[in-house]
Structure formats: C-alpha cells, structure tokens
Motif scaffolding. Structure first.
Motif, short mmCIF file in Angstrom:
data_model
loop_
_atom_site.label_atom_id
_atom_site.label_comp_id
_atom_site.label_asym_id
_atom_site.label_seq_id
_atom_site.Cartn_x
_atom_site.Cartn_y
_atom_site.Cartn_z
N ASP A 108 40.23 59.48 75.20
CA ASP A 108 39.08 58.73 74.98
C ASP A 108 38.55 59.23 73.80
O ASP A 108 37.72 58.36 73.22
N THR A 109 38.56 60.71 73.40
CA THR A 109 38.09 61.07 72.43
C THR A 109 38.87 60.43 71.17
O THR A 109 37.94 59.88 70.28
N PHE A 110 40.11 60.23 71.16
CA PHE A 110 40.57 59.42 69.93
C PHE A 110 40.86 57.87 69.95
O PHE A 110 41.41 57.53 68.99
N GLY A 111 40.33 57.47 71.15
CA GLY A 111 40.34 56.03 71.25
C GLY A 111 41.74 55.65 71.40
O GLY A 111 41.99 54.25 70.89
N VAL A 112 42.53 56.29 72.30
CA VAL A 112 44.14 55.73 72.21
C VAL A 112 44.42 55.88 73.89
O VAL A 112 43.45 56.54 74.55
N PRO A 113 45.28 55.22 74.14
CA PRO A 113 45.86 55.39 75.61
C PRO A 113 46.53 56.53 76.03
O PRO A 113 46.88 57.33 75.13
N ARG A 114 46.45 57.04 77.25
CA ARG A 114 46.96 58.36 77.57
C ARG A 114 48.53 58.58 77.25
O ARG A 114 48.91 59.84 76.80
N SER A 115 49.14 57.52 77.23
CA SER A 115 50.66 57.39 76.90
C SER A 115 50.72 57.88 75.51
O SER A 115 51.72 58.80 75.03
N THR A 116 49.85 57.51 74.73
CA THR A 116 50.03 57.96 73.12
C THR A 116 49.83 59.44 73.13
O THR A 116 50.35 60.16 72.42
N VAL A 117 48.81 59.83 73.75
CA VAL A 117 48.82 61.59 73.78
C VAL A 117 49.83 62.28 74.31
O VAL A 117 50.28 63.06 73.61
N TYR A 118 50.36 61.65 75.26
CA TYR A 118 51.55 62.27 76.03
C TYR A 118 52.73 62.30 74.96
O TYR A 118 53.34 63.63 74.97
#
Length: 151
Positions: A108-118
């Motif tokens: 949410d902080t970076f405005g991307v989906p969770r899969s991108t963070v993973y």
C-alpha cells in the motif's frame, strides 16, 4: 488443413508424422496448397514444401537471437521495467525484516500489489512470519471479542 507448414516446422518431424499417419491409414489433404498425401506426388510435394518452412523458422530464430545479442551489447535488457526501484526494494526488505510493516502495508505504501513486493523480497534473507498468537478456546466457546449476530 489449409497449409502444410502449420502442421510441422521440422522436415524430420513432418516425415515422421507422415509415416505414422500413413501407417494408421490416414491421408492428409492440404486444401490451400493442393497437396494430397494419398498420392506419390503429394507426398513428394509435402516434403519439398516443408524444407523452406523449416528454413524460414530457423532464420527467424537466428535473427531474433542476433537482435537480442545486439541489444544486450548496447546495454538494453528485455522485459518490463521493475515497479520498485533498487532503493525502494531495499526499503521494503528492511521494513519486512524488521517486522515494522506487513507485506500488505508495504504494498500500500508503494502503490503496488503484494505479489510485486514478494517478487522483490530476497528469499534467502526474508524471515518467515510467525502466526498471530491466538488464545485457545474451549469447544463451544466463542473467541474473545466475538459478538454473535443477535447481540
């Protein structure tokens, strides 16, 4: 079938497939090219037309590989650009490792989906999350803070 080159791109594969089909009593009729493999001339024509198709395919593959190598030599790489910069990915890793934020909060902080963070988290450095502590309940007892629909 409308075109012979749609059946196979390799002469060897086409010859093998043709022999297999002929052995099972199946003949090909290529409508768009007027080839009938039930005749000797049709079988010869199918073999002759498969050679340029295989050559064309191999030329396309070779030209594509040459183009990719030339692009790499110029410093270009293929694919989409990463959604997180190296700095943001490092920050996401730190926030996750220090358990300051959940993956969803980081996303949410970076405005991307969770899969991108993973996808940006280092699998070897990333510590597994511990499950939330839950208080044990007796059978038939409602968990703390649970309100039944009628209350």
């Amino acid at each position: 079938m409308t075109r012979l080159d749609r059946l196979s791109r390799s002469v060897l594969h086409l010859v093998t497939l043709g022999a297999d089909l002929r052995g099972r009593g199946i003949e090909l009729h290529v409508i768009g090219q007027g080839i009938d493999t039930s005749t000797m001339e049709g079988r010869a024509m199918s073999g002759m037309l498969s050679v340029p198709a295989e050559l064309q395919r191999e030329l396309i593959v070779a030209n594509t590989n040459d183009g990719l190598a030339a692009a790499r030599a110029r410093g270009r790489i293929g694919g989409r650009r990463p959604r997180l910069t190296a700095d943001r990915a490092a920050l996401a890793q730190r926030l996750h490792d220090e358990r300051e934020k959940t993956v969803q909060q980081i996303a949410d902080t970076f405005g991307v989906p969770r899969s991108t963070v993973y996808g940006h988290l280092d699998r070897e450095k990333t510590l597994p999350r511990r499950p939330k502590k839950t208080t044990a309940t007796k059978p038939g007892e409602l968990p703390a803070g649970y309100l039944s629909p009628g209350v």
